[in-house]
Write an enzyme that holds these catalytic residues in place. Structure first.
Site, short mmCIF file in Angstrom:
data_model
loop_
_atom_site.label_atom_id
_atom_site.label_comp_id
_atom_site.label_asym_id
_atom_site.label_seq_id
_atom_site.Cartn_x
_atom_site.Cartn_y
_atom_site.Cartn_z
N SER A 14 -9.69 -0.83 -8.41
CA SER A 14 -9.00 -0.02 -9.42
C SER A 14 -8.90 -0.80 -10.73
O SER A 14 -9.07 -0.23 -11.82
CB SER A 14 -7.60 0.37 -8.94
OG SER A 14 -6.83 -0.78 -8.64
N ASP A 74 -4.18 -8.00 -11.17
CA ASP A 74 -5.56 -7.60 -10.87
C ASP A 74 -6.37 -7.35 -12.14
O ASP A 74 -7.52 -7.79 -12.26
CB ASP A 74 -5.58 -6.31 -10.02
CG ASP A 74 -5.25 -6.57 -8.56
OD1 ASP A 74 -4.74 -7.66 -8.26
OD2 ASP A 74 -5.50 -5.68 -7.73
N1 LIG Z 1 -16.08 2.72 -8.68
C1 LIG Z 1 -15.05 3.55 -8.86
N2 LIG Z 1 -15.25 4.80 -9.31
C2 LIG Z 1 -14.21 5.62 -9.49
N3 LIG Z 1 -12.91 5.33 -9.22
C3 LIG Z 1 -12.66 4.11 -8.77
C4 LIG Z 1 -13.70 3.16 -8.56
N4 LIG Z 1 -13.14 2.03 -8.07
C5 LIG Z 1 -11.81 2.28 -8.00
N5 LIG Z 1 -11.50 3.51 -8.40
C6 LIG Z 1 -10.15 4.11 -8.46
O1 LIG Z 1 -9.25 3.16 -7.90
C7 LIG Z 1 -8.61 3.67 -6.72
C8 LIG Z 1 -8.47 2.58 -5.68
O2 LIG Z 1 -7.47 1.72 -6.09
P1 LIG Z 1 -6.52 0.97 -5.08
O3 LIG Z 1 -5.87 1.91 -4.16
O4 LIG Z 1 -5.66 0.11 -5.93
O5 LIG Z 1 -7.51 0.05 -4.22
P2 LIG Z 1 -8.31 -1.26 -4.65
O6 LIG Z 1 -7.94 -1.60 -6.03
O7 LIG Z 1 -7.85 -2.27 -3.66
O8 LIG Z 1 -9.76 -0.96 -4.44
C9 LIG Z 1 -9.51 4.81 -6.25
O9 LIG Z 1 -8.72 5.76 -5.56
C10 LIG Z 1 -10.05 5.35 -7.57
O10 LIG Z 1 -9.10 6.24 -8.14
C1 LIG Z 2 -0.65 -6.29 -4.10
C2 LIG Z 2 -1.02 -6.50 -5.54
O1 LIG Z 2 -0.74 -7.85 -5.90
C3 LIG Z 2 -2.50 -6.32 -5.78
C4 LIG Z 2 -3.07 -5.03 -5.29
O2 LIG Z 2 -4.48 -5.11 -5.23
P1 LIG Z 2 -5.34 -3.97 -4.51
O3 LIG Z 2 -5.20 -2.73 -5.32
O4 LIG Z 2 -4.82 -3.80 -3.11
O5 LIG Z 2 -6.76 -4.49 -4.52
C5 LIG Z 2 -0.16 -5.56 -6.35
C6 LIG Z 2 0.17 -6.01 -7.75
O6 LIG Z 2 0.19 -7.22 -8.05
O7 LIG Z 2 0.44 -5.12 -8.53
MG LIG Z 3 -6.02 -1.70 -6.89
#
Ligand SMILES: Nc1ncnc2c1ncn2[C@@H]1O[C@H](COP(=O)(O)OP(=O)(O)O)[C@@H](O)[C@H]1O
Ligand SMILES: C[C@@](O)(CCOP(=O)(O)O)CC(=O)O
Ligand SMILES: [Mg+2]
Length: 379
Positions: free
Chosen positions: A128, A186
């Site tokens: 994200s 992040d």
């Molecule tokens: N490559 C991508 N294309 C579109 N949306 C994305 C992409 N990567 C991440 N996202 C957005 O970020 C969200 C995931 O974020 P999150 O739940 O914080 O998981 P993480 O950051 O750990 O991958 C997805 O639901 C989407 O909305």
């Molecule tokens: C758990 C946390 O440290 C990072 C979250 O990362 P991810 O979206 O789970 O990849 C949340 C934050 O710092 O806001």
């Molecule tokens: Mg995230």
């Protein structure tokens, strides 16, 4: 308001990248192509203009999320407050940054934005944040707020500190839309890369970073950062006298880890340094279980790797998704291959990589990774 992390956190970049291609068009449309989440949408520029307040200058405050604009965007996209839908969050983040960045100029340009990532989406590897950082950098650059860097000679370039700070701030707004209440760690690591120390909103890059090899494992268990972070907050509110000491202990793990990493770069890394990192990984994984962000699939990862003498912990907000396993310099190739096979037999994806990579960059199409160029050239 940014939620300050009052304890020290260390955040590390991975060499898995998110690629964004922005094309100026004359279609009077704004198009977004997100092949990772199978989302392809477009809007008439005139329709988007209606979402802007009478004075565009009222928008564009990089320090505050504009609740009214978020509400209008939710109506446009047709989602309720608190949605966890992958597509809606990605679209809201894009439209929010697009409208805010261009509002001041009075003109909304027609353009096509396509994003493709090597990071698994929603698996605890900060996809994200990488997505938000790419959106911020590309849209700020397209609006002329930060310069476009590439010359004929240069195929890849980095912005200066002032521009990076602005990219980071806008990316943080994207993270706020996706996460709810992020710390900002992040998006900072996505912007600057390397290894960062994060304390009460203050980001300090670690000057020198040791080369650390890891296995990266995706248990493929779906999870939501928003829900997990809210769950930890609930536990803190419910049992402050129990959870606060755990967070103090996590803080001490970060500080000891930072000291060990610094010793490893000042002197030659020794087996004792790796022993300490392994113990810190185990302790931290237990902390995270206490906070309620573990998962049986992550327990399996830890157990399977420990059977081969290797130590693992979850990444990101936990609850499933990915974990990392530290590899020692003397870890034999056969041990690594057997561990990867064991984890694949569990149904997990697993591959070897290393920590520490560049943050956000501008590339000419020639400098794009071939696979990324191939995917993005389709749109
Ligand atoms: N490559 C991508 N294309 C579109 N949306 C994305 C992409 N990567 C991440 N996202 C957005 O970020 C969200 C995931 O974020 P999150 O739940 O914080 O998981 P993480 O950051 O750990 O991958 C997805 O639901 C989407 O909305
Ligand atoms: C758990 C946390 O440290 C990072 C979250 O990362 P991810 O979206 O789970 O990849 C949340 C934050 O710092 O806001
Ligand atoms: Mg995230």
């Amino acid at each position: 308001m940014r939620r300050p992390l009052t304890r020290v956190a260390l955040a590390v970049s991975l060499n898995l990248r998110t690629y964004l291609r922005l094309q100026a068009t004359s279609t009077s449309k704004v198009c977004i192509n997100l092949p990772n989440i199978n989302t392809f949408l477009s809007w008439d520029v005139t329709k988007l203009k209606q979402l802007l307040p009478d004075s565009g200058a009222e928008l564009g405050n990089v320090n505050e999320l504009d609740a009214e604009l978020v509400r209008r965007l939710r109506d446009l996209v047709g989602v309720s407050n608190g949605t966890l839908d992958t597509r809606s969050m990605a679209i809201l983040a894009f439209l929010y940054i697009y409208l805010s960045v261009f509002a001041g100029s009075g003109e909304l340009p027609s353009l096509t934005v396509s994003v493709w990532s090597e990071l698994p989406t929603g698996a605890g590897l900060g996809s994200s944040a990488a997505y938000s950082v790419c959106l911020a950098a590309a849209l700020l650059s397209a609006s002329g707020t930060i310069p476009s860097l590439l010359s004929d000679q240069e195929s890849t370039a980095r912005w200066g500190e002032v521009e990076m700070e602005l990219i980071n701030r806008w990316a943080f707004q994207g993270e706020r839309i996706i996460h709810g209440n992020p710390s900002g760690v992040d998006n900072a690591v996505g912007t600057w890369g390397g290894i960062l120390r994060y304390h009460s909103g203050k980001i300090t890059p670690l000057n020198r970073v040791p080369m650390l090899r890891i296995l990266l494992t995706n248990t493929k268990v779906p999870r939501s950062t928003k829900v997990l972070v809210a769950g930890v907050k609930d536990k803190m509110n419910k049992f402050p006298s129990i959870i606060n000491p755990v967070l103090e202990s996590v803080n001490a793990v970060s500080c000891t880890c930072e000291q060990t990493l610094s010793e490893m770069t000042n002197d030659t890394p020794t087996p004792e340094h790796y022993n300490i990192l392994e113990e810190l990984i185990d302790i931290n994984q237990h902390h995270l279980n206490v906070m309620g962000v573990g998962h049986p699939a992550l327990d399996t990862l830890c157990r399977v790797t420990l059977a081969r003498g290797l130590h693992s912990k979850l990444t990101g907000a936990g609850g499933g998704g990915c974990g990392i396993t530290l590899l020692r310099p003397e870890t034999e190739c056969s041990v690594i291959q057997n561990t990867i096979q064991d984890l694949r037999d569990c149904g997990y994806d697993c591959w070897e990589t290393s920590v520490g990579a560049e943050g956000v960059q501008q590339h000419s199409p020639l400098a794009f990774k071939e696979e990324a160029l191939e995917v993005l050239a389709r749109y």
